[in-house]
Structure formats: C-alpha cells, structure tokens
Scaffold this active site. Structure first.
Site, PDB file in Angstrom:
ATOM      1  N   GLU A   1       0.328  -8.770   0.362  1.00  0.00           N
ATOM      2  CA  GLU A   1       1.047  -8.347  -1.436  1.00  0.00           C
ATOM      3  C   GLU A   1      -0.409  -8.361  -2.312  1.00  0.00           C
ATOM      4  O   GLU A   1      -0.340  -8.789  -3.204  1.00  0.00           O
ATOM      5  CB  GLU A   1       1.819  -8.506  -1.714  1.00  0.00           C
TER       6      GLU A   1
ATOM      7  N   GLU B   1       7.941  -6.319   4.690  1.00  0.00           N
ATOM      8  CA  GLU B   1       8.669  -7.184   4.634  1.00  0.00           C
ATOM      9  C   GLU B   1       9.499  -6.070   3.981  1.00  0.00           C
ATOM     10  O   GLU B   1       9.282  -4.460   3.112  1.00  0.00           O
ATOM     11  CB  GLU B   1       8.502  -7.887   3.341  1.00  0.00           C
TER      12      GLU B   1
END
Length: 467
Positions: free
Chosen positions: A191, A295
């Site tokens: 991320e 995710e």
C-alpha cells in the site's frame, strides 16, 4: 520441506511448471511479523506498543512475550488448518524492523530471516505457497498506522536513504529465496502512498531491476499507488509481474452499513461491487496481466443480521473474482475478534488483561479500522465545521480533509497517550506470566468464526470442482 512446483506468469494467468493454471486463494497473516492495533488490541503503532511493553515487562519479560507470541501466533497447526479449508497460499506481511535497526542501517539481523524461513517451511509442508510482503518500510511508505507510522507523513518518498535501505533488504531476501519455489513471489511494498505520484514509478523501476539482478525467476506482486488503488505510474508491464489491487468494499467496513443497501448515500449491490472491482483492475485487464486482490474482506460487528449481510458481500466478491480469474488473499487470518477467521478467545488471559483499553479504544474511536466516531462527535463536529467554513478547498492526500482530521484527532492525538494505558495493563506481570499471555494466540485456544469459515470452505470447494 515439501517441494512445490514453480509458479510463473503466462499471459493473464499464473501457471505451474506443467502449464496448469494456478489461482492463488489465500489469507494475509496480518498482526504477526507486522503488528496492527486492531489485530492484537493495542492503541497507536507497533513501535509505540513495543516500547510500552518493554517498560512494563522489563527486558526478560518483553523478550519472552514476543518469542512466545511469534511462535504461537502462527505455527504448523495453523498452516495445516488453512490447508484443510482449501487455501493454497498465505501472504506474509513483515516489518523492516525484524531485519534492520534504525541506528544500524544496512546491517541485517538474522532473526528476521529465521522467522521468514520458519513460516515458508511450515506453509510448504502443508502445501501452501507464501508471498513475502514488506508491509512497513523505513520512513513509512504511507500515512497510516499499518506502516508503523506515528505521524501522517510518508517520509519514504522524500528521503533517498530510506529507499536505499529497502533496495538493500530486498536484494538480501531475493538472494535467500531465489531457489525456493515454495515462495510464490515477492510483494515488495504494501500500500504505497506517494503524494506527488512522481517518485513511486522510478523507485519501482529501480527496485525491480535490483531484485531481478539477484533473482530473475520469482513472480513480483506490485501494489499500485494510493493504497494499491492507483496504477497510473505503470506503462508497460514488467515481465513475470502480477499487479495487485486492494478491494475493500465500503459496505463491509463502514459503520451502520447494509448489503445490499445504501452506505454513505450510495446504493451497493453485486453490480456496484463488480464495477468497483473493474475500475480497480483496469490496468491489469487492459494489459493482459494477472490480477491478484492482495487484500479485501469485511469487518464483523457481532450483530448477527449485519454480519450475515457482510458474509453475503464477501460471497459476492469471491464469485466476482472467480468469474474474472483473479487470485486473492483475504485479510486477515487471526486477531482479537474483528475480522479474523480465528481469534483469541474473549476469556483468554491476554484479552482479559487488555479489556479495559479495548473498551476505551472503542469509546474514543482511536482505531481507524473498525473504530467509529459515535462517542467523539462533540470533538469532531466543530473541527469539521471550521474546516468546511475556512478551508473548503482543502483536500489533502490521500482521502480528503475529513479522513485527514480523523487521522490527526482520533488515530494520533487520542491514541498516543492511550499507549501508556496499554502498558499499565502489564505492570507486575512476571516473565512466566508474559509467556502465558502471549500463548493466548495459539490456535488450540482460539475461537473460530464458524460462519466465515464455512463461507470460505464452500467457495474453495467450488473452486476445485471441474467446470
């Protein structure tokens, strides 16, 4: 260690050495080698928690607590359990601090490799691939707690020194696992959130080149910018690379949401969820490269009706991924009761000891993930009104002014002093007792979230049936 077939990229699919398509279906091992506040119950960041525990437990108690925690949170029994459900992979997040100290940059510690070796071997013995995920980097690659960031600044993108250290670490990791097919591949930065959007592209080119000099074979799993939702930094795909989107659906994480139904003024049903997936994976589909949802997954409330709607959302997401041939890793495997397939039992010694802080965290809404602002609106309302009035055009990266205010007020200002409360929960705990507390995370003592487990088991069984 059981030998698994090598995995490689072939067009828009992953395949093994025989050319058989491999769809990775896995879980993220959050909270283990990279800890997160909502997963194990502390406020703030992992480093703040560790400082508080060392002060309360002393050096011996601290060392024994974490040695037992790292041993019991994920063991051979956990790998076997995941395999029994039908999973074939585990994404393994880790914090750079297991490999390097800030006061000794570029000097790598053997302990981090010990734990990675252990999880790779345990998973391989159960027939599970691993994907190695650097979840927290020096200088912090994003603005939030899960990169062990105590501020709201991602300094990784403005300091070449931090970038050099990540390249150096990945060269060492690639060298260690270059001949190990049980490692499906490397997920070099979780991320990323480069506010300028100008540094991440050149950094990825440099990092990919450095890894390929050492290990030309393993698949790379590259996250997009802005928390793996923006792929504008990529032009031509790198060879043997999978691009990974994160696909959290708003009805699964927003307080008071329903599915199907209206969440924050927008109607969500399966078609809306699929449109979001298609938007986030546009780069992969346009370039004909594999899709990996690194995710996704709802959080659970303990309210049967609402949780049933979130399981319906999860089922729709899994069906959408199957229809598009996407691999995936559900977040997360084990925690203290918010999101995991299994969780430390409510009556366990650890959860009983931290219960007052968990209640206070909920009351003040200090956790970003799963927390709400219901009981602190008297603080937030005047601040938000002031910003709406005085700074109406202020929309800071990455999610705008409302999220920025909540990060600063709830997740930093109110969370940081609560770390001391967490430390006080462990005052007077002996080293023997510290080990017993950490053992609360052993699978044998955990509670299984049966409805979630059965939803996943049924989906994974359907995946294995001939089409």
């Amino acid at each position: 260690m059981k030998k698994l077939p090598w995995i490689r990229v072939d067009g828009d699919r992953l395949v093994d050495a025989t050319g058989t398509v491999v769809t990775l279906a896995g879980v993220g091992l959050g909270g283990w080698l990279n800890m997160e506040n909502f997963i194990t119950g502390y406020p703030g960041t992992e480093s703040q928690q560790r400082q508080a525990l060392r002060a309360a437990l002393g050096d011996e108690g601290y060392q024994r607590f974490f040695a037992r925690f790292l041993t019991d949170f994920f063991a051979a029994e956990d790998a076997g359990y995941l395999a029994s459900l039908g999973f074939n992979s585990v994404r393994v997040p880790f914090n750079y601090r297991h490999f390097e100290d800030d006061d000794r940059p570029f000097v790598l510690k053997p302990e981090g490799f010990h734990w990675l070796d252990r999880v790779v071997e345990q998973c391989a013995d159960a027939g599970l691939y691993t994907i190695l995920d650097l979840h927290a980097v020096p200088g912090h690659q994003n603005q939030n707690w899960h990169s062990d960031n105590p501020t709201h600044w991602a300094h990784f993108w403005t300091h070449r020194h931090f970038q050099d250290r990540v390249v150096h670490l990945w060269e060492a990791i690639a060298d260690r696992y270059r001949d190990n097919p049980a490692v499906a591949g490397y997920n070099p930065v979780n991320e990323p959130a480069d506010p300028s959007g100008e540094v991440i592209g050149p950094f990825y080119e440099r990092l990919v080149g450095a890894i390929r000099q050492v290990d030309p074979r393993h698949v790379l799993f590259l996250d997009g910018n802005r928390y793996s939702t923006d792929f504008s930094m990529f032009t031509e795909p790198f060879p043997d690379t999978v691009y990974t989107a994160h696909d959290y659906a708003l009805p699964g994480i927003a307080a008071g949401s329903e599915y199907p139904g209206i969440t924050r003024g927008e109607y969500f049903d399966r078609s809306a969820v699929e449109r979001s997936f298609l938007r986030r994976t546009e780069f992969m589909r346009r370039t004909g490269t594999p899709i990996w949802i690194g995710e996704f997954g709802p959080v659970y409330t303990g309210e049967p009706e609402r949780d049933a709607s979130r399981l319906r959302l999860l089922g729709d997401q899994l069906d959408i991924y199957r229809s598009h041939g996407a691999s995936w890793a559900l977040w997360t495997y084990k925690d203290v009761g918010l999101q995991g397939l299994v969780y430390a039992a409510e009556q366990s010694p650890y959860r009983q000891r931290i219960a007052p802080v968990v209640a206070k965290k909920a009351r003040l809404g200090v956790d970003s993930w799963g927390g709400t602002d219901r009981q602190v609106r008297q603080i937030l309302d005047p601040i938000e009104e002031l910003f709406d009035r005085e700074y109406p055009d202020f929309e800071p990266y990455p999610w705008g002014r409302r999220a920025w205010i909540h990060l600063l007020v709830r997740h930093i200002l109110l969370a940081e002093p609560m770390v001391r409360d967490f430390g006080r929960c462990f005052e007077g705990v002996t080293p023997d007792q510290a080990e017993e507390l950490a053992a609360s995370f052993a699978l044998r003592d955990c509670t299984r979230r049966d409805a979630l487990v059965e939803t996943l088991r049924a989906h994974l069984a359907a995946e294995r049936r001939p089409q």
